[in-house]
Design an enzyme around this catalytic site. Structure first.
Site, PDB file in Angstrom:
ATOM      1  N   HIS A  34      72.983  43.579  55.588  1.00 41.76           N
ATOM      2  CA  HIS A  34      73.867  44.662  56.029  1.00 41.76           C
ATOM      3  C   HIS A  34      74.631  44.165  57.242  1.00 41.76           C
ATOM      4  O   HIS A  34      74.348  43.081  57.770  1.00 41.76           O
ATOM      5  CB  HIS A  34      73.074  45.926  56.399  1.00 41.76           C
ATOM      6  CG  HIS A  34      71.982  45.685  57.399  1.00 41.76           C
ATOM      7  ND1 HIS A  34      72.216  45.475  58.740  1.00 41.76           N
ATOM      8  CD2 HIS A  34      70.631  45.598  57.250  1.00 41.76           C
ATOM      9  CE1 HIS A  34      71.087  45.281  59.374  1.00 41.76           C
ATOM     10  NE2 HIS A  34      70.091  45.339  58.487  1.00 41.76           N
ATOM     11  N   ASP A  55      58.009  41.110  57.324  1.00 35.49           N
ATOM     12  CA  ASP A  55      57.304  40.992  56.047  1.00 35.49           C
ATOM     13  C   ASP A  55      58.230  41.292  54.873  1.00 35.49           C
ATOM     14  O   ASP A  55      58.234  40.580  53.869  1.00 35.49           O
ATOM     15  CB  ASP A  55      56.058  41.898  56.016  1.00 35.49           C
ATOM     16  CG  ASP A  55      56.331  43.339  56.408  1.00 35.49           C
ATOM     17  OD1 ASP A  55      57.419  43.852  56.128  1.00 35.49           O
ATOM     18  OD2 ASP A  55      55.427  43.966  57.004  1.00 35.49           O
ATOM     19  N   ARG A  56      59.052  42.339  54.981  1.00 34.36           N
ATOM     20  CA  ARG A  56      59.945  42.700  53.877  1.00 34.36           C
ATOM     21  C   ARG A  56      61.002  41.631  53.624  1.00 34.36           C
ATOM     22  O   ARG A  56      61.475  41.479  52.498  1.00 34.36           O
ATOM     23  CB  ARG A  56      60.599  44.056  54.141  1.00 34.36           C
ATOM     24  CG  ARG A  56      61.383  44.180  55.436  1.00 34.36           C
ATOM     25  CD  ARG A  56      61.802  45.641  55.665  1.00 34.36           C
ATOM     26  NE  ARG A  56      62.587  45.865  56.875  1.00 34.36           N
ATOM     27  CZ  ARG A  56      62.082  46.161  58.063  1.00 34.36           C
ATOM     28  NH1 ARG A  56      60.766  46.273  58.198  1.00 34.36           N
ATOM     29  NH2 ARG A  56      62.864  46.371  59.110  1.00 34.36           N
ATOM     30  N   THR A  66      67.651  46.937  55.691  1.00 37.91           N
ATOM     31  CA  THR A  66      67.070  45.612  55.470  1.00 37.91           C
ATOM     32  C   THR A  66      66.354  45.483  54.128  1.00 37.91           C
ATOM     33  O   THR A  66      66.623  44.556  53.360  1.00 37.91           O
ATOM     34  CB  THR A  66      66.081  45.279  56.603  1.00 37.91           C
ATOM     35  OG1 THR A  66      66.798  45.221  57.834  1.00 37.91           O
ATOM     36  CG2 THR A  66      65.399  43.945  56.366  1.00 37.91           C
TER      37      THR A  66
END
Length: 550
Positions: free
Chosen positions: A355, A157-158, A76
């Site tokens: 992905h 968050d990412r 991710t």
């Protein structure tokens, strides 16, 4: 007289053309990342999609049918970073969701110099500082002295932070402890009033009081396996993984401490996690007046529930199919909102994924396809014994995971051993283990120049300060033994993980066009930069998708 009328007609034609001419630049760039979306989901569920979501993007936009990630690991954090920087982990530094650095595991977006805003959760200390190059949004802001506004939103968050970049006006993500959207002090000192009002409506509570039932009659989900099968995990509760899911009952169990999962985290395991992100994104665009000034703004949206549900149930499940049918409606809602907010034809939008994902290995085995489960715990125990036999007593492995080994360099130096030789010893050992496709050393990645195959993908994912001493790749269809309970994962160099959708739509995008030429994920950002006539982001290694400009 005849010439006079011809001149009059020509004059009005010119005026009409000028009136219909497109803007010199789009008012808004919208990036959508669908976490764990395989390319084949576009066509597999096509007949059940409505006309205004995925079909609108496919039929009225430009589609790359053979788009791939050009590195491993396919995870991710590096996926989101690569889409928006136009380069691979070898340059942007986000080598995985987390890595081993300075003697400890480090999360991709962690930042001890900032604090959470809107929550007391220490996990809110997040920023993009670990990403060592800018995004296309950062360069767009530089081009006009900061007049462009950039915002990101995701459950993860990412998924919000890395796409929004270093100079973002705001990035917001979902806090599983409170059921609210939060940010960090990297961006602001307090939540905007509109975010506080959104949180006060307690949308998470509203969705967790519902049942998750199939959108269509369950008998119509002919693209998936039966609802009751042996390839799926349980949701956070003890309920059997079959429809309907009583979310109120599950969340009540969590509130009473009967489950390991925090109450509000349960929302992320349902399609309603995508719904709340879509609601927030539309409100953010409206309240921040995105696309309403003379300068192009950027809105980055990442839908994460697809990944969490995909992990639990696998691509063969009705749960995954239902999630995409519902996401199709969310995208239709978003497009209709953008038409009203910015104006049809005044925004450019791209959609991709960070992905893909493999079919559940047990399902592959039952259909006589290659697949299995690695006994990585056993492999590493045997590796430790092997290294102690060869080099003597000591903790030769500093850290490891199912795809990597970090060696104890201090011990190697104290024993006056050659690091390269120890790396190769580990790689050779791992290559002999069942379910391992290959293993590659950091020395190989830093000394050689690979131009094709898996070695090139590993090299593109190697950033010398953070990457492991040995990268391990699984055989096709294999996952770590922890997934024997059901569900799926990702991270490999095989097409089920690398091939993802890439769709462009809107301002200056050719309609009803596609290409089967191989396109890399790193080509998205330079394509956007060329559309905006801005400098390429610093680390860019991708190339613009030429067919869009032809």
């Amino acid at each position: 007289m005849k010439t006079y009328f011809v001149l009059i007609i020509c004059f009005f034609q010119v005026v009409l053309l000028q009136a219909q001419a497109p803007n010199e630049h789009p008012k808004l760039v919208v990036g959508i990342v669908v976490d764990q979306m395989r390319q084949d989901y576009l066509f597999r569920y096509y007949d059940k999609y409505g006309s205004g979501g995925f079909k609108r993007l496919m039929n009225q936009g430009f589609m790359c049918r053979n788009a791939h990630y050009n590195y491993v690991p396919t995870e991710t954090a590096p996926g989101h970073a690569s889409i928006y920087t136009g380069t691979t982990p070898a340059h942007h530094g986000i080598v995985a969701n987390e890595w081993f650095e300075a003697g400890k595991r480090r999360y991709c977006a962690e930042d001890s110099t900032v604090t959470a805003i809107g929550s007391t959760n220490p996990a809110g200390a997040r920023s993009p500082r670990n990403m060592v190059v800018p995004t296309f949004g950062d360069l767009l802001k530089l081009s006009n002295n900061g007049k462009t506004r950039v915002f990101g939103v995701s459950l993860k968050d990412r998924g919000a932070i890395l796409p929004a970049g270093h100079t973002a006006n705001g990035a917001f993500w979902y806090d599983g402890l409170s059921g609210k959207f939060i940010t960090s002090s990297y961006y602001m000192k307090e939540l905007p009033v509109w975010v506080q009002k959104f949180n006060d409506q307690k949308w998470a509570d509203q969705y967790l009081s519902k049942n998750w039932e199939t959108l269509l009659p369950i008998a119509q989900y002919t693209e998936s396996q039966s609802d009751d099968n042996n390839y799926e995990q349980l949701l956070p509760s003890k309920q059997k993984p079959t429809f309907p899911y009583n979310l109120k009952e599950i969340s009540t169990q969590a509130t009473k401490g009967q489950l390991k999962t925090p109450t509000y985290d349960i929302l992320t395991s349902t399609p309603f996690g995508n719904t709340i992100v879509n609601q927030f994104a539309q409100l953010m665009a409206k309240e921040e007046n995105l696309g309403k000034t003379a300068f192009t703004d950027v809105l980055a949206i990442s839908f994460s529930s697809t990944d969490i549900i995909g992990h639990a149930f696998g691509p063969q499940s009705i749960e995954v199919e239902d999630t995409y049918l519902r996401l199709d409606q969310e995208i239709e809602s978003l497009l209709n909102f953008l038409d009203r907010q910015v104006g049809a034809g005044n925004y450019v939008l791209f959609l991709s994924a960070d992905h893909g994902g493999v079919y559940t290995p047990r399902y592959l085995q039952d259909t006589k396809l290659p697949g299995g489960y690695l006994q990585m715990k056993k492999h590493f125990e045997e590796l430790k014994k092997h290294l102690q036999t060869k080099y003597g007593e000591g903790e030769w492995i500093a850290n490891s995971g199912d795809k990597e080994v970090y060696l104890n360099n201090s011990l190697i130096q104290s024993k006056k051993l050659n690091l390269r030789e120890v790396q190769e010893e580990v790689a050779q050992f791992m290559r002999t283990r069942e379910g391992i496709y290959d293993a590659f050393t950091a020395y190989q990645m830093e000394q050689e120049n690979y131009t094709q195959g898996v070695r090139q993908l590993v090299q593109n994912g190697h950033y010398h300060r953070r990457s492991p001493d040995i990268v391990i790749t699984h055989q096709s269809g294999w996952l770590n033994e922890g997934w024997q309970r059901g569900g799926t994962s990702h991270g490999t160099p095989f097409a089920y993980d690398t091939q993802i959708p890439v769709l462009f739509y809107g301002w200056k995008i050719p309609a009803s066009k596609s290409t089967v030429r191989k396109v890399n994920i790193t080509d998205i950002a330079p394509t956007v930069s060329m559309l905006l006539n801005t400098q390429l982001a610093d680390g860019t290694t991708g190339q613009p998708i030429l067919e869009i400009f032809e």
